[in-house]
Structure formats: structure tokens, C-alpha cells
Design a protein around this motif. Structure first.
Motif, PDB file in Angstrom:
ATOM      1  N   ILE A  63       0.862  -1.173   0.000  1.00 52.96           N
ATOM      2  CA  ILE A  63       0.000   0.000   0.000  1.00 52.96           C
ATOM      3  C   ILE A  63       0.898   1.221   0.000  1.00 52.96           C
ATOM      4  O   ILE A  63       1.792   1.351   0.836  1.00 52.96           O
ATOM      5  N   THR A  64       0.672   2.121  -0.951  1.00 50.52           N
ATOM      6  CA  THR A  64       1.509   3.314  -1.070  1.00 50.52           C
ATOM      7  C   THR A  64       1.169   4.288   0.061  1.00 50.52           C
ATOM      8  O   THR A  64       0.129   4.154   0.722  1.00 50.52           O
ATOM      9  N   PRO A  65       2.036   5.285   0.289  1.00 48.00           N
ATOM     10  CA  PRO A  65       1.762   6.263   1.345  1.00 48.00           C
ATOM     11  C   PRO A  65       0.410   6.974   1.182  1.00 48.00           C
ATOM     12  O   PRO A  65      -0.185   7.397   2.174  1.00 48.00           O
ATOM     13  N   ASN A  66      -0.085   7.104  -0.055  1.00 47.92           N
ATOM     14  CA  ASN A  66      -1.389   7.760  -0.231  1.00 47.92           C
ATOM     15  C   ASN A  66      -2.561   6.774  -0.205  1.00 47.92           C
ATOM     16  O   ASN A  66      -3.691   7.135  -0.517  1.00 47.92           O
ATOM     17  N   GLY A  67      -2.304   5.507   0.159  1.00 46.81           N
ATOM     18  CA  GLY A  67      -3.358   4.523   0.365  1.00 46.81           C
ATOM     19  C   GLY A  67      -3.704   3.666  -0.831  1.00 46.81           C
ATOM     20  O   GLY A  67      -4.617   2.846  -0.772  1.00 46.81           O
ATOM     21  N   ARG A  68      -2.998   3.798  -1.920  1.00 48.35           N
ATOM     22  CA  ARG A  68      -3.301   2.989  -3.106  1.00 48.35           C
ATOM     23  C   ARG A  68      -2.630   1.624  -3.024  1.00 48.35           C
ATOM     24  O   ARG A  68      -1.558   1.485  -2.456  1.00 48.35           O
ATOM     25  N   MET A  69      -3.320   0.644  -3.606  1.00 48.16           N
ATOM     26  CA  MET A  69      -2.742  -0.691  -3.688  1.00 48.16           C
ATOM     27  C   MET A  69      -3.129  -1.285  -5.024  1.00 48.16           C
ATOM     28  O   MET A  69      -4.111  -0.869  -5.642  1.00 48.16           O
ATOM     29  N   SER A  70      -2.372  -2.252  -5.484  1.00 45.30           N
ATOM     30  CA  SER A  70      -2.658  -2.917  -6.747  1.00 45.30           C
ATOM     31  C   SER A  70      -2.862  -4.398  -6.507  1.00 45.30           C
ATOM     32  O   SER A  70      -2.054  -5.047  -5.838  1.00 45.30           O
ATOM     33  N   LEU A  71      -3.953  -4.925  -7.066  1.00 48.48           N
ATOM     34  CA  LEU A  71      -4.184  -6.360  -7.008  1.00 48.48           C
ATOM     35  C   LEU A  71      -3.464  -7.005  -8.182  1.00 48.48           C
ATOM     36  O   LEU A  71      -3.492  -6.475  -9.293  1.00 48.48           O
ATOM     37  N   PRO A  72      -2.835  -8.136  -7.962  1.00 49.65           N
ATOM     38  CA  PRO A  72      -2.162  -8.831  -9.070  1.00 49.65           C
ATOM     39  C   PRO A  72      -3.142  -9.140 -10.197  1.00 49.65           C
ATOM     40  O   PRO A  72      -4.331  -9.386  -9.974  1.00 49.65           O
ATOM     41  N   VAL A  73      -2.635  -9.129 -11.414  1.00 46.85           N
ATOM     42  CA  VAL A  73      -3.461  -9.321 -12.601  1.00 46.85           C
ATOM     43  C   VAL A  73      -4.217 -10.644 -12.565  1.00 46.85           C
ATOM     44  O   VAL A  73      -5.373 -10.712 -12.997  1.00 46.85           O
ATOM     45  N   GLU A  74      -3.624 -11.699 -12.024  1.00 48.81           N
ATOM     46  CA  GLU A  74      -4.302 -12.995 -11.971  1.00 48.81           C
ATOM     47  C   GLU A  74      -5.579 -12.903 -11.131  1.00 48.81           C
ATOM     48  O   GLU A  74      -6.617 -13.466 -11.480  1.00 48.81           O
ATOM     49  N   ILE A  75      -5.508 -12.196 -10.016  1.00 49.13           N
ATOM     50  CA  ILE A  75      -6.675 -12.036  -9.147  1.00 49.13           C
ATOM     51  C   ILE A  75      -7.723 -11.170  -9.834  1.00 49.13           C
ATOM     52  O   ILE A  75      -8.915 -11.491  -9.824  1.00 49.13           O
ATOM     53  N   ARG A  76      -7.292 -10.078 -10.460  1.00 45.37           N
ATOM     54  CA  ARG A  76      -8.239  -9.206 -11.168  1.00 45.37           C
ATOM     55  C   ARG A  76      -8.957  -9.976 -12.275  1.00 45.37           C
ATOM     56  O   ARG A  76     -10.162  -9.811 -12.469  1.00 45.37           O
ATOM     57  N   ARG A  77      -8.239 -10.824 -12.980  1.00 47.65           N
ATOM     58  CA  ARG A  77      -8.868 -11.627 -14.045  1.00 47.65           C
ATOM     59  C   ARG A  77      -9.920 -12.565 -13.467  1.00 47.65           C
ATOM     60  O   ARG A  77     -11.026 -12.664 -13.987  1.00 47.65           O
ATOM     61  N   ARG A  78      -9.569 -13.281 -12.401  1.00 49.18           N
ATOM     62  CA  ARG A  78     -10.515 -14.221 -11.786  1.00 49.18           C
ATOM     63  C   ARG A  78     -11.764 -13.508 -11.276  1.00 49.18           C
ATOM     64  O   ARG A  78     -12.859 -14.058 -11.308  1.00 49.18           O
ATOM     65  N   LEU A  79     -11.592 -12.282 -10.804  1.00 44.56           N
ATOM     66  CA  LEU A  79     -12.726 -11.528 -10.264  1.00 44.56           C
ATOM     67  C   LEU A  79     -13.479 -10.739 -11.331  1.00 44.56           C
ATOM     68  O   LEU A  79     -14.490 -10.098 -11.040  1.00 44.56           O
ATOM     69  N   GLY A  80     -12.989 -10.771 -12.556  1.00 42.54           N
ATOM     70  CA  GLY A  80     -13.645 -10.036 -13.623  1.00 42.54           C
ATOM     71  C   GLY A  80     -13.404  -8.541 -13.550  1.00 42.54           C
ATOM     72  O   GLY A  80     -14.238  -7.745 -13.967  1.00 42.54           O
ATOM     73  N   LEU A  81     -12.266  -8.153 -13.014  1.00 43.52           N
ATOM     74  CA  LEU A  81     -11.940  -6.733 -12.836  1.00 43.52           C
ATOM     75  C   LEU A  81     -10.829  -6.288 -13.776  1.00 43.52           C
ATOM     76  O   LEU A  81     -10.050  -5.395 -13.448  1.00 43.52           O
ATOM     77  N   THR A  82     -10.748  -6.871 -14.954  1.00 45.31           N
ATOM     78  CA  THR A  82      -9.638  -6.561 -15.858  1.00 45.31           C
ATOM     79  C   THR A  82      -9.688  -5.126 -16.363  1.00 45.31           C
ATOM     80  O   THR A  82      -8.659  -4.552 -16.694  1.00 45.31           O
TER      81      THR A  82
END
Length: 81
Positions: free
Chosen positions: A7-26
Motif C-alpha cells: 500500500i503506497t503512502p497515499n493509500g493505493r494498492m494494486s491487485l495482481p493481474v491474476e486475481i483481477r482476471r478471476r474476479l472479472g476486474l480486468t
């Protein structure tokens, strides 16, 4: 599966592409964040709706005729008011 993310200092985070694909969040999307005593749960809107429906079914005894209005009417009747 457990994955460590940063999590960056401003609160952002990135989900790995594999997880985003499985969740339909591409192409992006919304996640709901639930803070529990055991940690944080991230759910898609679809997963959150399914979770809420499962909880409702659990508490209504699978009675499809149960409603908030019926519940409140019973509680009012039981209270004698």
C-alpha cells in the motif's frame, strides 16, 4: 491463496493481474471493503450481494416470504406497543 501487496503512502494498492482476471476486474471495477476483528475482506459487488443473500437466507430459515416489514410487524406485536 495469500498474496502480499504493498500500500503506497497515499493509500493505493494494486491487485495482481491474476486475481483481477478471476474476479472479472480486468478493466477496473469496484470492491467493497469489510473490516472484521480478524482482518479485512475485499469482495466484488456481486460477491457482496451473494454474501448478503446467504446471510438473509440463514436468518430467515429459508422462508422466502420473510421480509423486513414482516419482521418489524412481529417485533411490534411482541413488544405490545
Amino acid at each position: 491463496m495469500a498474496v502480499q501487496i504493498t500500500i503506497t503512502p497515499n493509500g493505493r494498492m494494486s491487485l495482481p493481474v491474476e486475481i483481477r482476471r478471476r474476479l472479472g476486474l480486468t478493466r477496473g471495477g469496484a470492491l467493497l471493503v469489510e473490516e472484521t476483528e480478524n482482518g479485512v475482506i475485499l469482495r466484488t459487488v456481486t460477491q457482496s450481494i451473494a454474501h448478503a443473500q446467504a446471510l438473509a437466507e440463514q436468518y430467515t430459515g429459508h422462508n422466502r416470504e420473510a421480509s423486513v416489514d414482516a419482521f418489524l410487524a412481529r417485533r411490534l406485536e411482541e413488544s405490545g406497543e
